[in-house]
Design a protein around this motif. Structure first.
Motif, PDB file in Angstrom:
ATOM      1  N   ASN A 191      -1.989  17.183  -7.229  1.00  0.00           N
ATOM      2  CA  ASN A 191      -1.098  16.773  -8.315  1.00  0.00           C
ATOM      3  C   ASN A 191      -0.183  17.947  -8.655  1.00  0.00           C
ATOM      4  OD1 ASN A 191       0.126  16.002 -10.692  1.00  0.00           O
ATOM      5  ND2 ASN A 191      -1.724  15.145 -11.588  1.00  0.00           N
ATOM      6  N   PRO A 192       1.134  17.814  -8.451  1.00  0.00           N
ATOM      7  CA  PRO A 192       2.047  18.943  -8.689  1.00  0.00           C
ATOM      8  C   PRO A 192       2.144  19.340 -10.161  1.00  0.00           C
ATOM      9  CG  PRO A 192       3.278  16.938  -8.212  1.00  0.00           C
ATOM     10  CD  PRO A 192       1.837  16.625  -7.940  1.00  0.00           C
ATOM     11  N   LEU A 244       0.818  -1.212   0.000  1.00  0.00           N
ATOM     12  CA  LEU A 244       0.000   0.000   0.000  1.00  0.00           C
ATOM     13  C   LEU A 244       0.848   1.256   0.000  1.00  0.00           C
ATOM     14  CD1 LEU A 244      -2.808  -0.996   2.512  1.00  0.00           C
ATOM     15  CD2 LEU A 244      -3.016  -0.796   0.043  1.00  0.00           C
ATOM     16  N   SER A 245       2.038   1.171   0.569  1.00  0.00           N
ATOM     17  CA  SER A 245       2.889   2.361   0.637  1.00  0.00           C
ATOM     18  C   SER A 245       3.383   2.772  -0.747  1.00  0.00           C
ATOM     19  CB  SER A 245       4.090   2.105   1.555  1.00  0.00           C
ATOM     20  OG  SER A 245       4.874   1.046   1.064  1.00  0.00           O
ATOM     21  N   LEU A 246       3.224   1.883  -1.744  1.00  0.00           N
ATOM     22  CA  LEU A 246       3.692   2.177  -3.087  1.00  0.00           C
ATOM     23  C   LEU A 246       2.616   2.808  -3.956  1.00  0.00           C
ATOM     24  CD1 LEU A 246       5.585  -1.175  -3.757  1.00  0.00           C
ATOM     25  CD2 LEU A 246       6.529   0.977  -2.895  1.00  0.00           C
ATOM     26  N   VAL A 247       1.401   2.851  -3.461  1.00  0.00           N
ATOM     27  CA  VAL A 247       0.290   3.373  -4.251  1.00  0.00           C
ATOM     28  C   VAL A 247       0.433   4.882  -4.449  1.00  0.00           C
ATOM     29  CG1 VAL A 247      -2.211   3.717  -4.321  1.00  0.00           C
ATOM     30  CG2 VAL A 247      -1.264   1.578  -3.459  1.00  0.00           C
ATOM     31  N   GLN A 248       0.247   5.308  -5.669  1.00  0.00           N
ATOM     32  CA  GLN A 248       0.298   6.733  -5.959  1.00  0.00           C
ATOM     33  C   GLN A 248      -1.031   7.163  -6.562  1.00  0.00           C
ATOM     34  OE1 GLN A 248       2.888   8.759  -5.240  1.00  0.00           O
ATOM     35  NE2 GLN A 248       3.886   7.025  -4.280  1.00  0.00           N
ATOM     36  N   GLY A 249      -1.383   8.398  -6.397  1.00  0.00           N
ATOM     37  CA  GLY A 249      -2.623   8.888  -6.967  1.00  0.00           C
ATOM     38  C   GLY A 249      -3.001  10.217  -6.337  1.00  0.00           C
ATOM     39  N   TYR A 250      -3.886  10.903  -6.988  1.00  0.00           N
ATOM     40  CA  TYR A 250      -4.326  12.199  -6.490  1.00  0.00           C
ATOM     41  C   TYR A 250      -5.844  12.271  -6.569  1.00  0.00           C
ATOM     42  CZ  TYR A 250       0.591  13.293  -7.183  1.00  0.00           C
ATOM     43  OH  TYR A 250       1.955  13.264  -7.131  1.00  0.00           O
ATOM     44  N   PRO A 251      -6.452  12.968  -5.614  1.00  0.00           N
ATOM     45  CA  PRO A 251      -7.917  13.068  -5.626  1.00  0.00           C
ATOM     46  C   PRO A 251      -8.392  13.944  -6.777  1.00  0.00           C
ATOM     47  CG  PRO A 251      -7.014  14.511  -3.966  1.00  0.00           C
ATOM     48  CD  PRO A 251      -5.858  13.709  -4.495  1.00  0.00           C
ATOM     49  N   GLU A 252      -9.635  13.763  -7.154  1.00  0.00           N
ATOM     50  CA  GLU A 252     -10.237  14.602  -8.179  1.00  0.00           C
ATOM     51  C   GLU A 252     -11.293  15.524  -7.598  1.00  0.00           C
ATOM     52  OE1 GLU A 252     -11.522  12.527 -11.621  1.00  0.00           O
ATOM     53  OE2 GLU A 252      -9.457  12.064 -12.187  1.00  0.00           O
TER      54      GLU A 252
END
Length: 249
Positions: free
Chosen positions: A192-193, A132-140
């Motif tokens: 998201n940068p 789980l620590s590898l999961v990446q993503g950003y909210p919409e």
């Protein structure tokens, strides 16, 4: 049955507690934490609960950072503002997930799923927790507390975040604005940068909302957005080059 709630929005905590009291009055809330660091400390000092309800974006960053700091051997039901496609990557590793604002029907489904899991299935799930620590993503979406409700706002329609000595506000592209009780540091940690830039101590701006850039006399950049804002937005000379790369990438 004891649970830990990991959530940084007071309204969301109150909402979850109310629904749990209705659906499962036998549940005891062993603790409530609102940040990665606070959760890590709580898990290190307290007897482990039976289940965790965990928001993904916390006041000091992603909840997945918790799994890098401490071994978590407790089933988790995620509570998130992500759209469904964004959480497929970790769906197989969680007991269940619930999209905000919480629907009691889906919360009951998640609790039923937890209660119906056999010991073997729980062990299999826990063995995948480090992933789980590898999961990446950003909210919409954002959830803005207004009185006793949560207002979902699309990040695609956000023009900027602004903080003053009084409060923080989110300004929308349609001209509306809402109070948002978070610091710019905690807000930026969830965005998201590629789409948002910390222009200065007071503003985070959305790339889609930048209409015009003026080179100021001291090599600062003056930004014009697609909505009205309380004051001018300057990008310092030191960050001007970084901004220019960001706006075209």
């Amino acid at each position: 049955m004891k649970v830990l709630i990991v959530e940084d929005e007071t309204v969301a905590v109150d909402n979850l507690r109310t629904i749990l009291a209705d659906l499962a009055p036998e549940i005891e809330i062993a603790g409530i934490t609102e940040s990665v660091s606070q959760t890590v400390r709580w898990l290190g000092k307290n007897h482990p609960p039976d289940l965790i309800f965990m928001d993904i974006h916390l006041s000091d960053g992603s909840a997945f950072n918790i799994f890098s700091a401490v071994t978590v051997e407790i089933p988790i039901i995620f509570i998130t503002a992500y759209d469904e496609y964004a959480i497929e990557a970790f769906r197989v590793n969680s007991i269940d997930y619930i999209l905000k604002p919480i629907d009691p029907v889906y919360l009951k489904r998640a609790l039923d799923k937890y209660h119906n899991l056999g010991r073997t299935e729980i062990y299999r799930y826990l063995s995948k927790m480090p992933d789980l620590s590898l999961v990446q993503g950003y909210p919409e979406r954002l959830l803005i507390p207004i009185n006793d409700k949560l207002l979902p706002l699309s990040l695609d329609q956000v023009s900027c975040f602004y903080t003053s000595s009084d409060d923080t506000k989110v300004f929308m592209r349609n001209g509306e604005s809402y109070p948002y009780r978070k610091t710019l540091d905690s807000i930026m940690s969830t965005l998201n940068p590629k789409e948002f830039f910390r222009a200065n101590k007071q503003f985070i701006v959305a790339k889609k909302s930048v209409k015009d850039i003026t080179i100021w006399f001291d090599n600062r950049l003056l930004l014009t957005l697609d909505t009205g804002i309380p004051e001018r937005i300057y990008v310092s000379k030191n960050r001007a080059s970084e901004f220019r790369l960001w706006i075209v990438e």
